[in-house]
Design an enzyme around this catalytic site. Structure first.
Site, PDB file in Angstrom:
ATOM      1  N   ALA A  25      -1.093  -6.182  -0.397  1.00 16.20           N
ATOM      2  CA  ALA A  25      -0.144  -4.992  -0.736  1.00 16.20           C
ATOM      3  C   ALA A  25       1.415  -5.342   0.443  1.00 16.20           C
ATOM      4  O   ALA A  25       1.062  -6.063   1.144  1.00 16.20           O
ATOM      5  CB  ALA A  25      -0.714  -3.618  -0.203  1.00 16.20           C
ATOM      6  N   GLY A  27       4.015  -2.882   2.367  1.00 13.49           N
ATOM      7  CA  GLY A  27       4.401  -1.451   2.419  1.00 13.49           C
ATOM      8  C   GLY A  27       5.905  -1.661   3.579  1.00 13.49           C
ATOM      9  O   GLY A  27       6.593  -2.412   3.446  1.00 13.49           O
ATOM     10  N   GLY A  28       6.308  -0.271   3.762  1.00 15.08           N
ATOM     11  CA  GLY A  28       7.590  -0.191   4.666  1.00 15.08           C
ATOM     12  C   GLY A  28       7.607  -0.833   5.919  1.00 15.08           C
ATOM     13  O   GLY A  28       8.804  -1.189   6.438  1.00 15.08           O
ATOM     14  N   MET A  29       6.282  -1.171   6.636  1.00 15.19           N
ATOM     15  CA  MET A  29       6.275  -1.694   7.830  1.00 15.19           C
ATOM     16  C   MET A  29       5.635  -3.103   7.964  1.00 15.19           C
ATOM     17  O   MET A  29       5.889  -3.916   9.017  1.00 15.19           O
ATOM     18  CB  MET A  29       5.954  -0.720   8.958  1.00 15.19           C
ATOM     19  CG  MET A  29       6.751   0.477   8.989  1.00 15.19           C
ATOM     20  SD  MET A  29       5.996   1.351  10.202  1.00 15.19           S
ATOM     21  CE  MET A  29       4.499   2.084   9.762  1.00 15.19           C
ATOM     22  N   VAL A  32       0.003  -6.857   3.570  1.00 12.91           N
ATOM     23  CA  VAL A  32      -1.455  -6.981   3.883  1.00 12.91           C
ATOM     24  C   VAL A  32      -1.935  -8.331   3.126  1.00 12.91           C
ATOM     25  O   VAL A  32      -1.514  -8.284   1.833  1.00 12.91           O
ATOM     26  CB  VAL A  32      -2.335  -5.802   3.430  1.00 12.91           C
ATOM     27  CG1 VAL A  32      -3.764  -6.041   4.132  1.00 12.91           C
ATOM     28  CG2 VAL A  32      -1.878  -4.884   4.446  1.00 12.91           C
ATOM     29  N   ASP A 141       0.640   8.871   9.815  1.00  9.37           N
ATOM     30  CA  ASP A 141       1.045   8.467   8.765  1.00  9.37           C
ATOM     31  C   ASP A 141       0.043   8.644   7.703  1.00  9.37           C
ATOM     32  O   ASP A 141      -0.319   7.573   6.964  1.00  9.37           O
ATOM     33  CB  ASP A 141       1.588   7.187   8.686  1.00  9.37           C
ATOM     34  CG  ASP A 141       2.543   6.722   7.486  1.00  9.37           C
ATOM     35  OD1 ASP A 141       2.936   7.774   6.907  1.00  9.37           O
ATOM     36  OD2 ASP A 141       2.741   5.570   7.159  1.00  9.37           O
TER      37      ASP A 141
END
Length: 646
Positions: A25, A27-29, A32, A141
């Site tokens: 995956a 994400g914004g930060m 993975v 979050d």
């Protein structure tokens, strides 16, 4: 697109330990990856921070600290953190790999969930957050992307502490929001601060989404959604999907209250409420609520239209974001691109719209100023651990200061705060808790072997006083010197408290009267005394000590001289009564030999003498358990009183 061709990490041995096999995956930060730990030969998930974050040294340092805190969490609903490290420009976490899907993927595949099933997902999430909150960690979050549903049905929460690590870095500044906009609490939007109640808010939004299949707020931009979090109440799930029980509506409404003080204080409190709601559901309440034909009201239809997600925006708005708050000072409509606006309105309409916008700006500015400042609570007298939790829940960064002595406030309770109670400060400011050290205490000084006068002076010098003074014989400590203190040396005593002294009485002169001269001299010389003897005529058996100086019990120094007065018998000689001629017709007495019980145990000696037919008188000299003298000896009539000394 094939990530093996575009992602340079795939196929690489990260940090010499983790062989990256594929990307799971992005994400914004962080991204993975599925990787193999070649050292332990196990499959792990490796989260690698994006380069823009890894370049910030303060972020890296804070991220490492947060990773250590999360690694200490042990909970079945929290993804375990195994390792943390850096490899060149890559900052990474090694975590437990959970085969399964994210809750976001479940929602995309199935849509909204039945009430019972939605609660059965939220409850373990709350259990995980509750454990974190108890440990002082805030997630910041919570969203479906950060909840994993394992293939065996287990629910796991991931990404603890990442947003906090970013918040502490140079990437942000005052007035910056961090999180995922669809799940961001009003206080995160307006002040950038978050506590346990912010996590509760995000769980409430997520529960709404599980029940209805969509988030409560939609908008063209992230800022328009954030604006609605601040200014609108989250609608009841039943207004979107009729048939949802009122208890579930109440749970969502409580968790998403715009005022953090009216929400459950932390995830554990919400967990208790969620379990109670789940327990109260009827079997029918677990079914997927479907409104009967024609029963959806116009209001519900309107709200459903407002909540329709825009598919192309969904991925972008679901990412964790870093966004300046200042954009909220304009109404959400002003953020739309000019190309989307309709025909040029009439002048009067522009004027009216301008007035409304100015009013909205004024209201927002007023609201933000009210929400930005918070009063320091009065925590004096509270247990320091409890006070820290209260302050953190109120949005403060908390530091424990140096303890101060106080005669009234117990140790480990709050004596004062800096700033003081009632002061108005910016939410998120540092609050220093000053704990009480309790009354000031002083260790008892060492005064053993000092004279009483010197001991008194030394005790007074440190701020203590002398209490009771008692004396005790001692063969080792000279007379007049301190043997011990009570409390003992080194024990901490409240300032001004009393210390009792035990002073040596030296040697107590043993009482050897009525003892034979031979036994008395031997005993006294063994104890270190000098013995002088004077013989006098007396009506007592010859060789018996009839007086002594110093008298028995007197305080003396070792080596003192003892004067003994010893009987020579009567002037005309001594005879025992039975040695006198027996009167005509009388029988001479039956004499019995007195057993020699010297150096025997006192109890055994008494038993032996009584068995021989004698009476026994026991006298104490130094308290030894052995007999040191016996008088009279020889042959005596049965019933004679025999004195023994020990």
């Amino acid at each position: 697109m094939d990530t093996t061709l575009t992602d340079p990490l795939i196929g690489r041995l990260l940090d010499g330990r983790y062989r990256v096999e594929s990307r799971i995956a992005r994400g914004g930060m962080a991204s993975v990856y599925l990787a193999l730990d070649v050292r332990l030969e196990r499959t792990v998930a490796v989260k690698v921070m994006h380069p823009s974050l890894a370049e910030d040294p303060q972020f890296v340092q804070r991220f490492i600290g947060e990773a250590k805190s999360v690694a200490r969490l042990s909970h079945p609903n929290i993804v375990q953190v195994f390792d943390q490290g850096t490899d060149g420009t890559h900052v990474y976490l090694s975590m437990e790999y959970i085969p399964g899907r994210s809750l976001r993927e479940v929602l995309r595949a199935r849509g909204r969930l039945p009430v019972r099933e939605a609660l059965e997902i939220v409850i373990p999430v709350l259990a995980a957050l509750g454990a974190a909150h108890q440990a002082g960690l805030i997630h910041r979050d919570i969203k479906p992307e950060n909840v994993l549903i394992a293939d065996d049905g287990r629910v796991k929460v991931v990404d603890f502490g990442l947003a906090r690590a970013i918040h502490g870095g140079h990437l942000t500044r005052t007035g910056t929001m961090i999180g995922t906009i669809g799940y961001m609490s009003p206080e995160q939007v307006t002040t950038g601060t978050a506590d346990a109640r912010s996590d509760v808010y995000a769980v409430g939004i997520m529960l709404f989404e599980l029940l209805t299949g969509r988030q409560p707020y939609a908008g063209e931009t992230a800022m328009s959604i954030a604006y609605r979090h601040v200014h609108e109440n989250v609608p009841a799930p039943s207004s979107v999907v009729p048939g949802i029980p009122a208890s579930v509506d109440a749970l969502v409404r409580s968790a998403t209250d715009r005022d953090p003080d009216r929400r459950p204080r932390d995830a554990t409190a919400m967990l208790v409420a969620a379990v109670e709601v789940h327990r109260g559901l009827t079997q029918g309440g677990a079914a997927h609520p479907t409104p009967p034909p024609g029963s959806v009201t116009a209001t519900a239809v309107h709200q459903a239209e407002d909540l329709d997600p825009v598919p192309e925006r969904e991925e972008r708005l679901a990412e964790t974001m870093i966004q300046p708050q200042v954009e909220l000072l304009t109404s959400p409509g002003t953020a739309e691109p000019r190309a989307r606006r309709g025909p040029r309105p009439a002048i009067w309409f522009i004027g009216a719209l301008t007035l409304l916008m100015l009013a909205g700006i004024a209201f927002s500015a007023w609201w933000f100023s009210q929400g930005r400042y918070v009063k320091v609570p009065d925590l004096r007298g509270q247990n320091i651990v409890v006070a820290r939790q209260i302050a953190q829940r109120a949005g403060f960064e908390v530091k424990i200061g140096e303890p101060r002595f106080d005669d009234k406030i117990e140790k480990d309770r709050v004596l004062d705060t800096e700033p003081g109670a009632g002061a108005e400060v910016v939410r998120g400011s540092l609050l220093t808790l000053i704990p009480s050290g309790g009354p000031e205490t002083i260790p008892v000084p060492k005064v053993v072997n000092l004279s009483e006068a010197d001991a008194r002076a030394k005790i007074a010098e440190v701020g203590l006083t002398v209490g009771r003074v008692s004396k005790l014989p001692s063969e080792t400590v000279p007379r007049g010197q301190v043997i011990r203190t009570n409390p003992e040396v080194g024990t901490r005593v409240r300032k001004g408290g009393k210390v009792n002294l035990v002073i040596s009485a030296g040697l107590l002169m043993p009482n050897v009267t009525d003892m034979t001269r031979e036994q008395a001299e031997q005993f006294l010389r063994e104890k270190g005394f000098n013995v002088q003897v004077v013989e006098v005529t007396d009506d007592t058996p010859p060789g018996t000590v009839i007086a002594q100086h110093p008298a028995g019990g007197a305080e003396v120094d070792a080596g003192a001289t003892v004067n003994l007065t010893v009987s020579k018998g009567p002037e005309h000689g001594w005879r025992w009564p039975w040695e006198i001629e027996v009167a005509p017709g009388e029988q001479p007495p039956n004499l019995v030999q007195v057993p020699d019980v010297r150096y025997k145990n006192v109890r055994d000696a008494v038993h032996e003498l009584r068995a021989a037919g004698f009476k026994v008188h026991v006298r104490k000299l130094f308290g030894t358990d052995r007999v040191v003298a016996v008088n009279p000896g020889g042959q005596q009539p049965p019933g004679t009183k025999i004195t023994i000394w020990h």
